[in-house]
Design a protein around this motif. Structure first.
Motif, PDB file in Angstrom:
ATOM      1  N   THR A   2       0.837  -1.185   0.000  1.00 37.26           N
ATOM      2  CA  THR A   2       0.000   0.000   0.000  1.00 37.26           C
ATOM      3  C   THR A   2       0.876   1.240   0.000  1.00 37.26           C
ATOM      4  O   THR A   2       2.009   1.229   0.450  1.00 37.26           O
ATOM      5  CB  THR A   2      -0.909   0.022   1.234  1.00 37.26           C
ATOM      6  OG1 THR A   2      -0.091   0.018   2.399  1.00 37.26           O
ATOM      7  CG2 THR A   2      -1.848  -1.160   1.251  1.00 37.26           C
ATOM      8  N   ASP A  28      -8.072  -1.553  -0.195  1.00 33.09           N
ATOM      9  CA  ASP A  28      -7.090  -2.421   0.457  1.00 33.09           C
ATOM     10  C   ASP A  28      -7.639  -3.748   0.976  1.00 33.09           C
ATOM     11  O   ASP A  28      -6.884  -4.681   1.193  1.00 33.09           O
ATOM     12  CB  ASP A  28      -6.423  -1.692   1.624  1.00 33.09           C
ATOM     13  CG  ASP A  28      -5.530  -0.545   1.168  1.00 33.09           C
ATOM     14  OD1 ASP A  28      -5.444  -0.293  -0.045  1.00 33.09           O
ATOM     15  OD2 ASP A  28      -4.918   0.103   2.041  1.00 33.09           O
ATOM     16  N   VAL A  29      -8.940  -3.828   1.199  1.00 33.78           N
ATOM     17  CA  VAL A  29      -9.519  -5.067   1.731  1.00 33.78           C
ATOM     18  C   VAL A  29      -9.791  -6.011   0.561  1.00 33.78           C
ATOM     19  O   VAL A  29     -10.390  -5.609  -0.440  1.00 33.78           O
ATOM     20  CB  VAL A  29     -10.811  -4.773   2.527  1.00 33.78           C
ATOM     21  CG1 VAL A  29     -11.501  -6.064   2.926  1.00 33.78           C
ATOM     22  CG2 VAL A  29     -10.491  -3.932   3.759  1.00 33.78           C
ATOM     23  N   PRO A  30      -9.361  -7.265   0.661  1.00 31.69           N
ATOM     24  CA  PRO A  30      -9.530  -8.199  -0.459  1.00 31.69           C
ATOM     25  C   PRO A  30     -11.005  -8.482  -0.762  1.00 31.69           C
ATOM     26  O   PRO A  30     -11.832  -8.544   0.144  1.00 31.69           O
ATOM     27  CB  PRO A  30      -8.823  -9.478   0.027  1.00 31.69           C
ATOM     28  CG  PRO A  30      -8.756  -9.359   1.510  1.00 31.69           C
ATOM     29  CD  PRO A  30      -8.728  -7.894   1.826  1.00 31.69           C
ATOM     30  N   CYS A  32     -13.288  -6.730  -1.773  1.00 28.77           N
ATOM     31  CA  CYS A  32     -14.229  -5.708  -1.331  1.00 28.77           C
ATOM     32  C   CYS A  32     -15.017  -5.157  -2.511  1.00 28.77           C
ATOM     33  O   CYS A  32     -14.445  -4.765  -3.524  1.00 28.77           O
ATOM     34  CB  CYS A  32     -13.481  -4.575  -0.633  1.00 28.77           C
ATOM     35  SG  CYS A  32     -14.575  -3.302   0.010  1.00 28.77           S
ATOM     36  N   CYS A 124     -17.815  -7.669   1.108  1.00 30.22           N
ATOM     37  CA  CYS A 124     -16.929  -8.437   0.230  1.00 30.22           C
ATOM     38  C   CYS A 124     -17.695  -9.599  -0.399  1.00 30.22           C
ATOM     39  O   CYS A 124     -18.746 -10.013   0.102  1.00 30.22           O
ATOM     40  CB  CYS A 124     -15.758  -9.009   1.027  1.00 30.22           C
ATOM     41  SG  CYS A 124     -14.727  -7.756   1.809  1.00 30.22           S
ATOM     42  N   MET A 132      -8.215 -12.703   6.348  1.00 29.86           N
ATOM     43  CA  MET A 132      -7.617 -11.571   5.640  1.00 29.86           C
ATOM     44  C   MET A 132      -8.536 -10.356   5.675  1.00 29.86           C
ATOM     45  O   MET A 132      -8.070  -9.217   5.774  1.00 29.86           O
ATOM     46  CB  MET A 132      -7.290 -11.953   4.200  1.00 29.86           C
ATOM     47  CG  MET A 132      -6.102 -12.885   4.079  1.00 29.86           C
ATOM     48  SD  MET A 132      -4.597 -12.198   4.830  1.00 29.86           S
ATOM     49  CE  MET A 132      -4.301 -10.803   3.771  1.00 29.86           C
ATOM     50  N   GLN A 136      -6.951  -7.024   7.194  1.00 26.03           N
ATOM     51  CA  GLN A 136      -6.792  -5.827   6.363  1.00 26.03           C
ATOM     52  C   GLN A 136      -7.675  -4.688   6.851  1.00 26.03           C
ATOM     53  O   GLN A 136      -7.255  -3.537   6.878  1.00 26.03           O
ATOM     54  CB  GLN A 136      -7.077  -6.142   4.901  1.00 26.03           C
ATOM     55  CG  GLN A 136      -5.986  -6.976   4.249  1.00 26.03           C
ATOM     56  CD  GLN A 136      -4.672  -6.228   4.181  1.00 26.03           C
ATOM     57  OE1 GLN A 136      -3.869  -6.249   5.122  1.00 26.03           O
ATOM     58  NE2 GLN A 136      -4.440  -5.554   3.075  1.00 26.03           N
ATOM     59  N   ARG A 139      -6.101  -3.287   9.911  1.00 24.73           N
ATOM     60  CA  ARG A 139      -4.887  -2.540   9.557  1.00 24.73           C
ATOM     61  C   ARG A 139      -5.238  -1.161   9.023  1.00 24.73           C
ATOM     62  O   ARG A 139      -4.673  -0.145   9.443  1.00 24.73           O
ATOM     63  CB  ARG A 139      -4.059  -3.307   8.521  1.00 24.73           C
ATOM     64  CG  ARG A 139      -2.755  -2.594   8.143  1.00 24.73           C
ATOM     65  CD  ARG A 139      -2.106  -3.201   6.908  1.00 24.73           C
ATOM     66  NE  ARG A 139      -2.949  -3.181   5.734  1.00 24.73           N
ATOM     67  CZ  ARG A 139      -3.211  -2.088   4.996  1.00 24.73           C
ATOM     68  NH1 ARG A 139      -2.701  -0.928   5.326  1.00 24.73           N
ATOM     69  NH2 ARG A 139      -3.976  -2.166   3.934  1.00 24.73           N
ATOM     70  N   VAL A 140      -6.199  -1.102   8.106  1.00 22.62           N
ATOM     71  CA  VAL A 140      -6.602   0.187   7.539  1.00 22.62           C
ATOM     72  C   VAL A 140      -7.154   1.095   8.631  1.00 22.62           C
ATOM     73  O   VAL A 140      -6.810   2.276   8.700  1.00 22.62           O
ATOM     74  CB  VAL A 140      -7.629  -0.002   6.398  1.00 22.62           C
ATOM     75  CG1 VAL A 140      -8.228   1.333   5.974  1.00 22.62           C
ATOM     76  CG2 VAL A 140      -6.991  -0.698   5.201  1.00 22.62           C
TER      77      VAL A 140
END
Length: 147
Positions: A2, A28-30, A32, A124, A132, A136, A139-140
């Protein structure tokens, strides 16, 4: 990997910081397909990012459902009972994250640390790796979530 982004800790408005957070979650989120932020004090959708155009009434329903999920009468009663039984004297809400699976999608609702009255939602595809998704999104929120 990122890229560094404005973390919202400067003089930018809350609206700008929420928008940055929602965009970061969406990118950033898989898997999404949508992200948003809801003000729990008003039930209003503060910001949204989606891969499709959704009618405003659908987005309003998401905001209303989020309010019910976190602050419905029964949920608040359960939070109060659990806090009492565990000896927790904090005014902070007990439920911080809620995962909901629908037929085709996975919805993750998370209260922000900086504002207990703001919940972000990440939607998602159901094929997402849930670990994940949580990693993620957390983390964001940690990097960008100061709103």
């Amino acid at each position: 990997m990122t890229t560094p982004r404005n973390t919202g800790t400067g003089s930018s408005s809350m609206t700008d910081r929420v928008s940055v957070l929602v965009k970061a979650l969406r990118s950033d989120v898989p898997e999404c397909v949508a992200s948003g932020a809801i003000d729990m004090s008003t039930g209003m959708l503060l910001s949204v990012e989606t891969v499709d155009n959704h009618p405003p009434e659908v987005l309003d329903l998401l905001a209303a459902a989020t309010l019910d999920i976190f602050q419905g009468r029964n949920v608040v009663m359960i939070e109060d009972i659990w806090k009492e039984r565990r000896g927790i004297r904090s005014e902070r809400h007990y439920f911080q994250e809620i995962l909901v699976n629908s037929e085709n999608l996975t919805h993750l609702f998370i209260r922000t640390d900086s504002r207990d009255d703001v919940v972000v939602v990440v939607v998602c595809r159901k094929s997402v790796n849930v670990g994940m998704l949580f990693a993620q999104a957390r983390r964001v929120l940690k990097e960008v979530g100061r709103i």
